[in-house]
Every structure is written in C-alpha cells, then in structure tokens.
Design an enzyme around this catalytic site. Structure first.
Site, PDB file in Angstrom:
ATOM      1  N   ASP A 119      50.420 102.546  21.239  1.00 54.90           N
ATOM      2  CA  ASP A 119      50.413 102.795  19.796  1.00 54.90           C
ATOM      3  C   ASP A 119      49.890 104.207  19.516  1.00 54.90           C
ATOM      4  OD1 ASP A 119      50.930 102.107  17.182  1.00 54.90           O
ATOM      5  OD2 ASP A 119      49.022 101.093  16.850  1.00 54.90           O
ATOM      6  N   GLU A 120      50.203 104.744  18.341  1.00 57.35           N
ATOM      7  CA  GLU A 120      49.723 106.065  17.908  1.00 57.35           C
ATOM      8  C   GLU A 120      50.133 107.158  18.898  1.00 57.35           C
ATOM      9  OE1 GLU A 120      48.515 106.314  15.020  1.00 57.35           O
ATOM     10  OE2 GLU A 120      47.769 104.309  14.536  1.00 57.35           O
ATOM     11  N   SER A 154      54.943 102.470   7.339  1.00 58.78           N
ATOM     12  CA  SER A 154      56.311 101.924   7.364  1.00 58.78           C
ATOM     13  C   SER A 154      56.411 100.619   8.147  1.00 58.78           C
ATOM     14  CB  SER A 154      57.275 102.955   7.962  1.00 58.78           C
ATOM     15  OG  SER A 154      56.917 103.236   9.310  1.00 58.78           O
ATOM     16  N   LEU A 194      44.465 115.065  11.843  1.00 56.49           N
ATOM     17  CA  LEU A 194      43.437 114.529  10.954  1.00 56.49           C
ATOM     18  C   LEU A 194      43.613 113.012  10.953  1.00 56.49           C
ATOM     19  CD1 LEU A 194      41.189 114.871   8.777  1.00 56.49           C
ATOM     20  CD2 LEU A 194      43.032 114.809   7.076  1.00 56.49           C
ATOM     21  N   ASN A 223      51.765 109.705  18.583  1.00 60.20           N
ATOM     22  CA  ASN A 223      51.719 111.081  18.062  1.00 60.20           C
ATOM     23  C   ASN A 223      50.441 111.819  18.451  1.00 60.20           C
ATOM     24  OD1 ASN A 223      51.258 108.910  15.869  1.00 60.20           O
ATOM     25  ND2 ASN A 223      49.928 110.579  15.183  1.00 60.20           N
TER      26      ASN A 223
END
Ligand SMILES: Nc1ncnc2c1ncn2[C@@H]1O[C@H](COP(=O)(O)OP(=O)(O)O)[C@@H](O)[C@H]1O
Ligand SMILES: Cc1cn([C@H]2C[C@H](O)[C@@H](COP(=O)(O)O)O2)c(=O)[nH]c1=O
Ligand SMILES: [Zn+2]
Length: 208
Positions: free
Chosen positions: A91-92, A19, A175, A94
């Site tokens: 960043d990232e 996105s 993953l 999650n």
C-alpha cells in the site's frame, strides 16, 4: 478475459486520494484469505497515519502490515521471505523509491500475485513515481476516481490545502496527510498557487 495461471503477475490499483484504493486492496486480500492463500502486506515507514503496523482506509477499515524502509534499497527487504508468499500486497506505493519496481517484478517472475496500491499524481497533477512505471509494467491496472469536493464530478486529482489555501507549486512533493491537508478534485476544480510565497508557506516549508 483469460486469467493468468502459469506465472505470477502485477495488479496496480491507482487514482486520486479518497478514491477507494485501499478499500479495493483490502477487498482483494479478504478474498485471498478465503481462498486459503499465503498473504504478506507491506507499507512504507514514512506513512504512520494508521499506526505503525496497519494499513487503513479513510473510513476506518484496517489490516496488519509489515513496515519497510521506503527509501533507497529499503524495498528490497520485501524479497527476504523464503519461500515468497502466494500474494504480496503493497500500500502507499507512491512513497517508495524506484527499487519497488524491481521488487514487484522479481516477485511476479517467481510466481507471486503482486497487488500494489498508490496515488499516481502529485498535488501538482504530475506523475508520482514509481506508480507510472509500475502501471506500465503491470498486467492489470485499475484507475479509480473519488468524488470532487467542489462540484461532485469524478475526481482524478489531489488538491493539497495549507491552512485552507491551495498549496504553492514549489512546495515539497512529500507531505503525509489526509482530510486536513488534501481534497479529491476534478481537473477543473484543481488549483495551484504560483508567484510570491506567503508567511504561512515559509513556516510550513522544511526542505527547500
Ligand atoms: N471525496 C471523496 N470521494 C469518495 N470517497 C470519499 C471522499 N472523501 C472521503 N471518502 C471516503 O473514503 C473512502 C475511501 O477510502 P480509501 O480506500 O482509504 O481511499 P484511498 O486509499 O484511495 O485514499 C470512501 O469509501 C469514502 O468513505
Ligand atoms: C498528492 C500527494 C499525496 N501525498 C501523500 C498524502 C498521503 O499521505 C498519501 C496518499 O494517501 P491515500 O492513501 O492515497 O489517500 O500520499 C504526498 O506526500 N504528496 C502528494 O503530492
Ligand atoms: Zn470539480
């Protein structure tokens, strides 16, 4: 809008994969550099898609980053800088443990502008911690959409594909991957497989 000037704050950039979250993060970082601010960028050790020490977008843009252990108390290493930089980007998000929420708040409480980017839903369409908690704690939240790979509508969901087939609902949450394992999809086009697992599932599963 009245911008915050007397303290630090947290900005969250979230939404589906593809996105433009990392593009938006890099746009904000470029502007901070132009303004002459001190900047530090962090990424989780688990995500090595763009090389050990860079964050990268799906269309090839990059920025140097410090790798931090994303598990347990690992994110607390982000607080080692003395003094804290004016701007900290992560960043990232999650992939990080819940300790990231404490880290972001400690930085913001001490005057730092914190910019956090990460996808807010697992491949099942469920909340992907710690993003939901960060979004609730943040002063500013932007939720971006990609383009649905099936119908072209705005995409809010992450479709995981294993050998071209929708992933099974009981597959592991983590993953690392990009186009080879994921597509951006809208709510209507997002599919989860249930029921009996196939041979391919069993070969791919590692942690159940
Ligand atoms: N389905 C899609 N919808 C929108 N952009 C896509 C899609 N697939 C690939 N892209 C590319 O991905 C870029 C965004 O990459 P990036 O910032 O890394 O996204 P994110 O960090 O949200 O995963 C877009 O500018 C576009 O070039
Ligand atoms: C939905 C989902 C994603 N991931 C991983 C896959 C990627 O490595 C990142 C997201 O990257 P992006 O910069 O937002 O494109 O997260 C995962 O491990 N589990 C999931 O359910
Ligand atoms: Zn769709």
């Amino acid at each position: 809008m009245h911008a915050i000037t007397r303290s630090g704050w947290i900005e969250v950039i979230s939404g589906s994969m593809f996105s433009g979250k990392t593009e938006e993060l890099l746009r904000r970082l470029r502007r901070s550099e132009i303004a002459g601010q001190s900047v530090a960028v962090y990424k989780p050790a688990v995500d090595d898609r763009y090389g050990e020490t860079t964050i990268g977008t799906h269309n090839g843009r990059q920025w140097d980053a410090t790798v931090v252990d994303n598990e347990g108390d690992g994110p607390l290493d982000i607080l080692d800088d003395d003094p804290y930089p004016e701007v900290v980007a992560i960043d990232e998000a999650n992939f990080f443990s819940d300790a990231l929420v404490e880290v972001c708040n400690a930085l913001a409480d001490n005057g730092t502008r914190v910019i956090v980017s990460g996808t807010d839903q697992t491949f099942r369409g469920e909340p992907f911690e710690p993003l939901p908690e960060l979004m609730a704690t943040a002063e500013y939240v932007d939720k971006l959409q990609a383009i649905c790979s099936q119908c072209g509508e705005p995409a809010s969901r992450n479709q995981r594909l294993i050998e071209g087939e929708p992933a099974h609902v009981d597959d592991p949450t983590i993953l690392v991957g990009a186009e080879e394992s994921y597509e951006a999809r809208c709510r209507d086009c997002h599919v989860l497989r249930t029921g009996e697992r196939s041979e391919a599932d069993r070969a791919y599963l590692t942690d159940d």
